[in-house]
Scaffold this motif. Structure first.
Motif, PDB file in Angstrom:
ATOM      1  N   ASP A  49       0.823  -1.217   0.000  1.00  0.00           N
ATOM      2  CA  ASP A  49       0.000   0.000   0.000  1.00  0.00           C
ATOM      3  C   ASP A  49       0.857   1.268   0.000  1.00  0.00           C
ATOM      4  OD1 ASP A  49      -2.158  -1.644   0.017  1.00  0.00           O
ATOM      5  OD2 ASP A  49      -3.107  -0.811   1.808  1.00  0.00           O
ATOM      6  N   VAL A  50       1.945   1.247   0.758  1.00  0.00           N
ATOM      7  CA  VAL A  50       2.828   2.424   0.840  1.00  0.00           C
ATOM      8  C   VAL A  50       3.620   2.577  -0.461  1.00  0.00           C
ATOM      9  CG1 VAL A  50       4.830   3.401   2.051  1.00  0.00           C
ATOM     10  CG2 VAL A  50       2.957   2.372   3.358  1.00  0.00           C
ATOM     11  N   ASN A  51       4.117   1.472  -0.991  1.00  0.00           N
ATOM     12  CA  ASN A  51       4.889   1.535  -2.236  1.00  0.00           C
ATOM     13  C   ASN A  51       4.042   2.043  -3.404  1.00  0.00           C
ATOM     14  OD1 ASN A  51       7.091   0.577  -0.842  1.00  0.00           O
ATOM     15  ND2 ASN A  51       6.821  -1.547  -1.464  1.00  0.00           N
ATOM     16  N   ASN A 409      -4.136 -16.442   0.087  1.00  0.00           N
ATOM     17  CA  ASN A 409      -4.422 -14.999  -0.059  1.00  0.00           C
ATOM     18  C   ASN A 409      -3.525 -14.162   0.845  1.00  0.00           C
ATOM     19  OD1 ASN A 409      -5.746 -12.789  -1.185  1.00  0.00           O
ATOM     20  ND2 ASN A 409      -7.370 -12.767   0.343  1.00  0.00           N
ATOM     21  N   ILE A 410      -2.244 -14.556   0.935  1.00  0.00           N
ATOM     22  CA  ILE A 410      -1.337 -13.835   1.847  1.00  0.00           C
ATOM     23  C   ILE A 410      -0.982 -12.444   1.320  1.00  0.00           C
ATOM     24  CG2 ILE A 410      -0.379 -15.912   2.894  1.00  0.00           C
ATOM     25  CD1 ILE A 410       2.110 -15.521   1.105  1.00  0.00           C
ATOM     26  N   GLU A 411      -1.371 -12.153   0.055  1.00  0.00           N
ATOM     27  CA  GLU A 411      -1.181 -10.780  -0.452  1.00  0.00           C
ATOM     28  C   GLU A 411      -1.898  -9.789   0.475  1.00  0.00           C
ATOM     29  OE1 GLU A 411      -0.313 -13.588  -3.570  1.00  0.00           O
ATOM     30  OE2 GLU A 411      -2.108 -13.384  -2.326  1.00  0.00           O
ATOM     31  N   GLN A 412      -3.021 -10.214   1.039  1.00  0.00           N
ATOM     32  CA  GLN A 412      -3.748  -9.362   1.995  1.00  0.00           C
ATOM     33  C   GLN A 412      -2.876  -9.036   3.195  1.00  0.00           C
ATOM     34  OE1 GLN A 412      -6.389  -7.707   2.128  1.00  0.00           O
ATOM     35  NE2 GLN A 412      -7.992  -8.578   0.863  1.00  0.00           N
ATOM     36  N   ILE A 413      -2.206 -10.049   3.750  1.00  0.00           N
ATOM     37  CA  ILE A 413      -1.343  -9.837   4.919  1.00  0.00           C
ATOM     38  C   ILE A 413      -0.198  -8.896   4.544  1.00  0.00           C
ATOM     39  CG2 ILE A 413       0.204 -10.963   6.577  1.00  0.00           C
ATOM     40  CD1 ILE A 413      -1.518 -13.504   6.258  1.00  0.00           C
ATOM     41  N   GLU A 414       0.360  -9.114   3.346  1.00  0.00           N
ATOM     42  CA  GLU A 414       1.554  -8.365   2.955  1.00  0.00           C
ATOM     43  C   GLU A 414       1.249  -6.918   2.560  1.00  0.00           C
ATOM     44  OE1 GLU A 414       4.576 -11.859   1.688  1.00  0.00           O
ATOM     45  OE2 GLU A 414       3.078 -11.333   0.188  1.00  0.00           O
ATOM     46  N   ARG A 415      -0.033  -6.581   2.411  1.00  0.00           N
ATOM     47  CA  ARG A 415      -0.381  -5.171   2.240  1.00  0.00           C
ATOM     48  C   ARG A 415      -0.001  -4.372   3.484  1.00  0.00           C
ATOM     49  NH1 ARG A 415      -6.279  -4.767   1.803  1.00  0.00           N
ATOM     50  NH2 ARG A 415      -5.798  -2.605   2.239  1.00  0.00           N
TER      51      ARG A 415
END
Length: 441
Positions: A49-51, A409-415
């Motif tokens: 999100d920050v990137n 769906n670990i993309e959610q965690i990595e956000r």
């Protein structure tokens, strides 16, 4: 598809450094648009999100230099305002909730901005109304173009005003503050959010030459100034990560030291964990959590069941309720979790019930947890992360469970959490990234 494979039930040990605060990052990075001078920001978390926001600023013409992994300089001397009408901005701005945060600074400095119409379900209707109503009070006019799907905003003559926010929205308050710092006259914001992140933003703006008083209260006063200059700013550590690591230590019976937590900025958070029976010790500015075989939830003075509910700051942050819920599953005693601020945040409890937790979901906002007192260990299962905070709660549950868990769906965690698997492995966790497709149900 990326997934985490976790073999749980192992105690962890060591030190962990919390990342910079994601929610603060989205605000202070947007604030660089208020000046043509160089702004240096450190302790920026390396998360999606920050990137994405940093990339969006680059597309707008901000000169960005990455000095090291967590430090950037930003120079917004030459901004391309036509970029706002482009299909590229529509695609990028629409996919990033944080993109709304650039509107306040752009209105203040350039008198105009455009934003793509946000998706209703992702953000929730009221969330952006607070931003729009605040801008309108300062004199901005919104014109919706149905053909392009853009809101064009005209703010050529922003004037200070009395703004009573319809809700104490953190991002709404931050956006109105940024719009008001260069407006003519005095702006008073009542029912302002007063989270540490917002206090950090206001202190940074004051260092840049703004005139903001009432920082830390729900009544903020802003005297408009002609222009702002450059500054240096360091983000606070992420209080949600700190709370997550406290929960991780308790659930896995681990001895963990969380480094440099800026304890005075954590508010009521440590006290809530103590009420769940978790021992915490402050050593300098490090938080030491000893290994505990058991932890017992307090009751209220009259003996009634403890309720943990979220509230605007200085109340308990809603982002940690899912962590508290998971911790309570292995505590001695019972607790009622009351999630007031968001719907559907508790729907992940079905996964915990599948793992063996004793939970009664009363309604979309309330769950009663009957603690197992570590007599019955949770068991590993295959599951999918529904959102950032629930994803980390499930990750903690998996690390404490017996056997193997897979989280999709670990993309959610990595956000929201940078290098989480690498940092957990450093504590001794058996976690690895795998390619796996979720089972169809």
């Amino acid at each position: 598809m990326n997934a985490f494979e976790i073999n749980g039930g192992k105690p962890l040990k060591g030190e962990i450094i919390p990342q910079g605060a994601k929610n603060e990052a989205l605000q202070v990075i947007s604030a660089v648009l208020l000046t043509s001078e160089k702004v240096t920001i450190s302790n920026i978390p390396d998360i999606v999100d920050v990137n994405k926001l940093i990339e969006l600023l680059g597309d707008l013409g901000v000169k960005i230099e990455r000095l090291n992994k967590d430090t950037y300089t930003f120079e917004a001397a030459d901004i391309n305002l036509d970029f706002f009408q482009s299909a590229q901005f529509k695609a990028k701005g629409g996919s990033l909730r944080g993109s709304i945060m650039i509107v306040g600074p752009l209105l203040a400095r350039f008198g105009k901005a455009a934003i793509p119409k946000p998706g209703g379900d992702k953000i929730g209707r009221r969330r952006l109304d607070t931003h729009f109503l605040g801008f309108e009070k300062l004199g901005a006019k919104f014109i919706y173009n149905a053909e392009t799907g853009f809101f064009n905003v005209d703010a050529t003559n922003l004037k200070g005003a009395y703004v009573l926010l319809d809700e104490a929205s953190v991002t709404g308050t931050a956006n109105v503050v940024m719009a008001a710092v260069l407006a003519k006259g005095t702006t008073t914001i009542y029912n302002a959010a007063c989270e540490p992140y917002l206090q950090q933003l206001c202190k940074m703006l004051n260092r840049m030459g703004a005139n903001i008083s009432g920082i830390g209260s729900n009544l903020i006063s802003i005297e408009g100034v002609q222009k702002l200059g450059g500054t240096e700013h360091r983000l606070l550590p992420d209080m949600i990560e700190i709370g997550s690591f406290i929960g991780l230590a308790a659930m896995t019976g681990s001895e963990i030291t969380i480094k440099d937590v800026q304890y005075k900025e954590l508010g009521i958070i440590p006290e809530v964990f103590r009420r769940l029976g978790i021992k915490l010790e402050l050593r300098g500015d490090d938080l030491y959590i000893p290994a505990q075989e058991n932890y017992e939830i307090e009751t209220f003075i009259d003996g009634s069941i403890l309720t943990v509910a979220d509230a605007p700051w200085p109340g308990f942050t809603p982002d940690l309720l899912s962590i508290v819920l998971v911790i309570a599953t292995q505590a001695k005693g019972n607790v009622l979790i009351h999630q007031k601020m968001f719907e559907s945040r508790l729907f992940f409890v079905d996964k915990l019930i599948d793992m063996g937790a004793q939970i009664i979901l009363c309604d979309p906002h309330r769950a009663t947890i009957i603690g197992l007192n570590k007599q019955v260990q949770l068991k590993g299962i295959e599951m999918t992360s529904p959102d950032i905070r629930a994803g980390v709660a499930l990750l903690i549950a998996a690390l404490s469970a017996s056997g193997r868990s897979i989280i999709h769906n670990i993309e959610q965690i990595e956000r929201g959490y940078q290098d989480i698997d690498i940092r957990l492995r450093a504590l001794g966790a058996d976690i690895k990234r795998i390619n796996a497709m979720p089972k169809s149900h």
